[in-house]
Design a protein around this motif. Structure first.
Motif, PDB file in Angstrom:
ATOM      1  N   ASN A  57      26.049  -5.513  -3.766  1.00 45.95           N
ATOM      2  CA  ASN A  57      26.841  -5.500  -3.935  1.00 45.95           C
ATOM      3  C   ASN A  57      28.040  -6.123  -4.953  1.00 45.95           C
ATOM      4  OD1 ASN A  57      26.715  -5.781  -0.767  1.00 45.95           O
ATOM      5  ND2 ASN A  57      25.305  -7.285  -0.318  1.00 45.95           N
ATOM      6  N   MET A  58      27.703  -6.283  -5.970  1.00 43.68           N
ATOM      7  CA  MET A  58      27.943  -7.172  -7.097  1.00 43.68           C
ATOM      8  C   MET A  58      27.894  -6.321  -8.051  1.00 43.68           C
ATOM      9  SD  MET A  58      26.119 -10.766  -6.776  1.00 43.68           S
ATOM     10  CE  MET A  58      26.716 -11.951  -5.281  1.00 43.68           C
ATOM     11  N   ASP A 110      28.441 -17.277  -0.294  1.00 43.95           N
ATOM     12  CA  ASP A 110      28.740 -16.176  -1.017  1.00 43.95           C
ATOM     13  C   ASP A 110      30.654 -16.362  -0.882  1.00 43.95           C
ATOM     14  OD1 ASP A 110      26.660 -15.631  -0.739  1.00 43.95           O
ATOM     15  OD2 ASP A 110      26.016 -14.312   0.904  1.00 43.95           O
ATOM     16  N   TYR A 121      32.184 -17.064  -4.999  1.00 47.73           N
ATOM     17  CA  TYR A 121      32.079 -15.878  -6.262  1.00 47.73           C
ATOM     18  C   TYR A 121      33.043 -15.545  -5.984  1.00 47.73           C
ATOM     19  CZ  TYR A 121      26.612 -16.778  -6.148  1.00 47.73           C
ATOM     20  OH  TYR A 121      25.911 -17.443  -6.516  1.00 47.73           O
TER      21      TYR A 121
END
Length: 890
Positions: free
Chosen positions: A261-262, A379, A382
Motif C-alpha cells: 500500500n505504501m 491511515d 499519512y
C-alpha cells in the motif's frame, strides 16, 4: 471496521496504557489459509494506572487459547478487543494462541500473501491483525521471533534484528529464529517468508564495526538491485558523517514486494519496500525512478534513528518521525547532488511537490495541523501535511539555528530520548535547548504553532525605496485563512530569507538601520508579528526584493513585483530557487489573466524573449532550464483561482504550450541537438538534466509538428523511441508522441507494451502515460475506461490501480472533470469497488474530490452528487467514511 464501529480519537485524551509489554516471543507456523501464531509476552502493570483491566487490540483473528502464568483464564472479546480482568498485581506472563488467514487479507495490512510469499505491513494498526496486542506506539518491547514454514515453498525466513539460529524441521519444514535487542513498538514488527534471491554487501562503519547489507527480490530481478544497494551504502555513510548516527544491527535488510500500500516501511532492520522503490536498471527505470529509489531507501534507513530508536508517543505525533525523516532524506539527496545548481534543482522539486499536494490539502476539507487534534481512521493522516509540511517545519528550525546548531540539537535529542516514545514538543525543545541564543529558543512556544495550526500562511510584502535617504523599507505582514475547526489563527514564526538585487543586476549589501556595518548580501528576517517593518540603509540603487529565498518557509507570498521585476530576478537573481520562481510567476500571470478574462492567451515578446534567453543561457544547467521552461500544472493553476473551470484552464494552458512550441521552435531544435547524452547511461545530475531538457524539447517539437501536420519530428521521436538505450529516453520519446496525439502514438504504445509486458513496473508506466495524456475530445477518458478491461490491469494491485485510476483522477483534471459528469461517476464506482478490497487505497482515491466546492458549475453540483452517492453506501470503511463526510460538511 465498518459503519457504526468507529470512535473519534482525540489527542487531548491521551493516557498511558494500564500495562506495559516488556518482551515478546512470537512463533509462526506459516500457512496461507490458516497461520498459527503463538504469542508469549512479559507484561507489567503500570503503577500509575487506575484500572486492572487489560484490553488487547485484535481484528479478524480466531483466538484459541489464553494463559496467564501458564494457567488458563477466563476472558471475553468485545469491540474487537480481548478483555482480561483479575490479573496478577504487578507482572506476569501472558500467552495467546490464535490463527489468521493471510491469503484472505486483501487489505495488505497485517500478515498477507503476495506472489506466493508471506509479507507484513503493521503501520499504523496492522499488528492487531496478526495477534492480540497493545497495538499502540508507546508500548515498546524486545522481540524474539521464530518462523516455521515449508522449506521448498518458503526458503527465505526473515524478521527483525539479528539471526540467532536456523535449521531443518520434520515434514520438509525449516525454521529461523530472530532477535531484535532494541525495544520497539508493534508497528515496526516485520516478517517475510518467500522464494527470494539476495544481493549482499559487507561494509565497515566509521566505528570499525562490520555490517551485512542485503537486498531481497524475486528471482529474475537481481540485476535491478545495484542502484538500491548503492543508495543504501550511501545512506549509511551519510548518516554517520552528517549526524554521527551509526547502523546498530549486525545486518540491514531490504525486501521488495509487488503488493504494497505504501512506498516502503522502516521496520527495524527489515525494511519492506514496494518494488517501485527498489528495482531499477537503465532499460526499465527512468531518471525519476532512480532518484526516487535513492530518496526512499535513504528515508527508510534514516528512520532507524528518527522513528525507530526514538518513536512516537501516539499517532498524533506522526510528524515527529515522518516530517523529520523527510527533511533528512531531502538533505541527503541534496548533499549527494554535489553542485549548488543540482542542490537547487532538488529543492525546487521538493517545493513543487509541496505546492501540488500539501497546499491544496491545507485549503480543503481535510486540512489539519502537522500534529492533528483528532482522527477517525489514522491511515487518513499519512498526508502531505504530516510528511512534507512537517519537513518544512524541521527545515525552518535548521534555518533559525543554523546547520551546525541543528546537528547539536539532534545530538541532544538522542541523548535525552534514545529508546523512548516521545512527542513533537520534545524534539523542538531539544533543538532549542542546544541553541539557547537562537531565535528558535527565544520564540519556541510561538514557533510550535506550526504544529497546532492548520492552513498555509500568506505573507504580504511591500517595499519602498527612498533614493534621497538611500533606504529601503520592507513591510511584511501575515495572516492565515480559516480551516475546518480553526477560525482564528495566531501569528506564526516565519523565517524570511532575502536578498536585494539592484536594477544593475548586482546583489546589494544588507545593513539594517541601527547596525554598524553590512552583513553580507543575504540574511534571514524573522516575521513573528502580524505586521513588521525592516529598514535597510546604504542602498545606492532601487532594489528588486528577492524574498523567501530557497523557499525558507511554507507560505504563500503576496508581493507587488511587476513583470519587469520578475524579469530582473529571472535573469540575475543569485538564488536559484527565486530565479525559477520568477519564471513560473511570469507564466502564471499570463495564464491567469487569460483564464479570468476572455479565455484567449496571446504570448508577448518580453516573455518569449526571456524563455529564449533561458534556453540559450551558456551558464545555466540543463536541469534548471527544464524546470524553468516547464509550465505550472493545471492543478496548481486551479489553486490560484476562487472558482475553477478545469476545461478552461486546460484550453488556455494548451494554447500557451502550442505558442511556445512555435515561437521557440529554433531553440527547441538547438536544445534537442546540443544536449544529446553521449556515452553510457548514468543517473548523475548533469546527465539527468540533459535528458530532461531533450525530452521537453522533443515534446514541444512534436506538438508544433502535430498542429501543422508535419511528420518530421514525430518521425524522429518514433525513431528515438525504437533506438533508445535507456528507459528515460524511450519513455520521453513515447510521451512526446502521446502528448501530441500523434498518429505514431498508437503503434509506439503497442510496441512498448510488447517489449515490456513482463516488467510490471514498466507496464505501470504504460498505463499511467495513457491516463495522464493531455485530454483532447474525450479520447483520454475513453481510453482509460477501455484499459480497465485490459488483461494486465487489476484493481487489487495498488501500483496498478494507482497507475491508471489514481493517475486519471489526480493528475489529469481535464479528463477527469467532464461536463457530462462521467469522470465523477467513474470515481464513485472505483472508490466503492476498492473500499470492499482495500480501504486504505480507496480512501486515498477518495481524496481526489477534496476541492469540489472550488469548482464552477456544472462540475460542482455533479461532484457533490457523486460524493453523496459514496457517503450513502450502507457499508463503508472508516477510512472512506471520514473522507467523504468531511468533504460534504459545510
Amino acid at each position: 471496521m465498518r459503519e457504526g464501529t468507529a470512535t473519534v480519537i482525540r489527542r487531548e485524551d491521551y493516557a498511558a496504557p494500564a500495562y506495559w509489554i516488556r518482551s515478546v516471543e512470537l512463533t509462526f507456523d506459516l500457512d496461507p489459509v490458516k497461520t498459527l501464531v503463538t504469542n508469549r509476552m512479559q507484561v507489567e502493570r503500570n503503577p500509575h494506572a487506575t484500572t486492572q483491566t487489560l484490553r488487547l487490540d485484535g481484528e479478524d483473528l480466531n483466538l484459541l487459547r489464553v494463559l496467564v502464568n501458564g494457567e488458563s483464564v477466563s476472558f471475553r472479546v468485545e469491540n474487537q478487543q480481548l478483555v482480561l480482568e483479575n490479573l496478577p498485581a504487578e507482572s506476569f506472563t501472558l500467552e495467546l494462541r490464535n490463527t489468521c488467514s493471510p491469503e484472505k487479507n486483501t487489505q495488505l495490512s497485517g500478515l498477507y500473501t503476495s506472489s506466493g510469499g508471506f509479507f507484513t505491513q503493521c503501520e499504523a494498526q496492522g499488528f492487531r491483525r496478526i495477534t492480540y496486542f497493545l497495538d499502540r506506539p508507546d508500548v515498546m518491547a524486545v522481540y524474539t521471533v521464530t518462523l516455521k514454514a515449508d522449506r521448498a515453498k518458503y526458503p527465505v525466513l526473515l524478521s527483525n534484528g539479528n539471526l540467532v539460529e536456523q535449521g531443518p524441521l520434520d515434514n520438509g519444514k525449516h525454521y529461523a529464529k530472530w532477535h531484535d535487542p532494541f525495544p520497539k513498538p508493534s508497528y515496526l514488527f516485520a516478517l517475510v517468508a518467500a522464494k527470494l534471491v539476495c544481493r549482499e554487501q559487507k561494509i565497515r562503519a566509521a566505528s570499525g564495526r562490520e555490517h551485512l547489507l542485503q537486498v531481497y527480490v524475486r528471482a529474475g530481478d537481481l540485476d535491478k538491485t545495484e542502484h538500491a544497494m548503492h543508495s543504501l551504502i550511501a545512506s549509511v555513510a551519510w548518516d554517520e558523517r552528517r549526524f554521527g548516527l551509526s547502523l546498530d544491527l549486525d545486518r540491514f535488510m531490504i525486501v521488495a514486494v509487488s503488493d504494497f500500500n505504501m512506498g516502503a516501511m522502516e521496520n527495524k532492520g527489515l525494511n519492506i519496500f514496494n518494488t517501485k522503490y527498489v528495482l531499477a536498471n537503465p532499460a526499465t527505470a527512468t531518471d525519476v525512478d532512480h532518484a526516487g529509489i535513492e530518496s526512499v531507501v535513504g528515508h527508510e534507513y534514516f528512520h532507524n534513528w528518527t522513528g525507530n530508536r526514538v518513536t512516537c508517543r501516539d499517532w498524533f505525533q506522526l510528524s515527529l518521525k515522518e516530517g523529520l525523516t523527510v527533511f533528512r532524506d531531502q538533505e541527503f539527496s541534496q548533499d549527494l547532488a554535489g553542485t549548488p545548481s543540482a542542490r537547487a534543482v532538488k529543492r525546487i522539486d521538493d517545493v513543487r511537490t509541496l505546492r501540488q499536494h500539501q497546499f491544496p490539502e491545507d485549503a480543503g476539507p481535510m486540512a489539519h495541523p502537522v500534529r492533528p487534534d483528532s482522527y477517525l481512521a489514522i491511515d487518513n493522516f499519512y498526508t502531505a501535511t504530516v510528511y512534507d509540511k512537517g519537513a518544512e517545519v524541521v527545515r525552518m528550525m535548521q534555518t533559525l539555528v543554523g546547520r551546525d546548531g541543528f546537528a547539536r540539537g539532534m545530538t541532544l535529542y538522542f541523548e535525552r530520548h534514545d529508546g523512548q516514545a516521545v512527542t513533537c514538543d520534545d524534539f523542538a525543545q531539544a533543538i532549542a535547548d542546544a541553541n539557547p541564543g537562537s531565535a528558535l529558543a527565544h520564540k519556541l512556544e510561538q514557533f510550535k504553532r506550526w504544529y497546532s495550526q492548520a492552513g498555509t500562511p500568506r505573507v504580504a510584502a511591500r517595499g519602498l525605496y527612498n533614493a534621497e535617504m538611500r533606504t529601503y523599507t520592507l513591510e511584511l505582514s501575515q495572516h492565515c485563512p480559516p480551516t475546518p475547526g480553526q477560525s482564528e489563527k495566531q501569528p506564526f514564526v516565519i523565517p524570511v530569507a532575502l536578498g536585494l538585487v539592484g536594477r544593475n543586476a548586482q546583489p546589494l549589501p544588507l545593513q539594517l538601520v541601527g547596525e554598524n556595518a553590512p552583513a553580507g548580501t543575504e540574511r534571514v528576517l524573522v516575521l513573528s508579528e502580524a505586521a513588521q517593518r525592516f529598514e535597510f540603509t546604504g542602498i545606492e540603487v532601487e532594489p528588486v526584493p528577492s524574498l523567501l529565498r530557497g523557499f525558507s518557509a511554507p507560505v504563500i507570498l503576496e508581493d507587488t513585483l511587476s513583470d519587469a521585476d520578475l524579469l530582473t530576478l529571472l535573469a540575475h537573481d543569485a538564488d536559484p530557487f527565486n530565479r525559477w520562481e520568477a519564471g513560473q510567476r511570469l507564466a502564471l500571470n499570463r495564464l491567469l489573466a487569460a483564464i479570468k478574462g476572455d479565455g484567449v492567451l496571446q504570448l508577448d515578446g518580453a516573455y518569449v524573449d526571456a524563455m529564449r534567453a533561458v534556453i540559450r543561457h551558456p551558464a545555466l544547467d540543463a536541469a534548471f532550464k527544464e524546470l524553468v521552461l516547464t509550465l505550472p500544472g493545471e492543478s496548481y493553476i486551479a489553486e490560484q483561482l476562487e472558482e475553477v473551470d478545469p476545461q478552461r484552464i486546460h484550453a488556455v494552458r494548451e494554447s500557451m504550450r502550442l505558442q511556445l512550441a512555435h515561437a521557440l521552435h529554433a531553440e527547441w531544435e538547438w536544445a534537442y541537438e546540443v544536449h544529446q547524452d553521449q556515452g553510457g547511461y548514468s543517473p548523475d545530475p548533469v546527465s539527468t538534466g540533459r535528458r530532461a531538457l531533450v525530452s521537453l524539447s522533443l515534446a514541444y517539437l512534436c506538438l508544433a509538428a502535430a498542429e501543422k501536420q508535419v511528420p518530421l519530428w514525430p518521425g524522429k521521436a518514433y525513431q528515438r523511441f525504437k533506438d533508445a538505450g535507456n528507459m528515460t529516453d524511450r519513455l520521453g520519446a513515447l510521451s512526446a508522441l502521446v502528448g501530441a496525439h500523434s498518429e505514431l502514438a498508437a503503434p509506439a504504445l503497442e510496441r512498448f507494451h510488447a517489449m515490456f509486458r513482463d516488467e510490471a513496473l514498466v507496464v505501470d508506466k504504460w498505463f499511467a502515460l495513457q491516463a495522464t495524456a493531455p485530454e483532447k475530445g474525450g479520447r483520454v477518458f475513453a481510453r482509460v475506461k477501455t484499459l480497465m478491461s485490459h488483461p494486465d490491469f487489476s484493481l487489487r494491485n495498488p501500483n496498478r490501480a494507482r497507475s491508471l485510476v489514481t493517475a486519471l483522477c489526480f493528475s489529469n483534471p481535464a479528463a477527469f472533470h467532464r461536463t457530462d459528469a462521467a469522470g465523477y461517476v467513474f470515481w464513485a464506482e472505483r472508490v466503492l469497488e476498492l473500499d470492499a478490497i482495500n480501504p486504505q487505497l480507496a480512501a486515498r482515491l477518495a481524496r481526489a474530490m477534496d476541492r469540489w466546492k472550488q469548482l464552477a458549475e456544472p462540475y460542482r453540483s455533479a461532484a457533490r452528487e457523486a460524493i453523496a452517492r459514496v457517503a450513502a453506501k450502507g457499508e463503508l470503511s472508516d477510512d472512506v467514511r471520514e473522507i467523504v463526510t468531511r468533504a460534504l460538511a459545510d
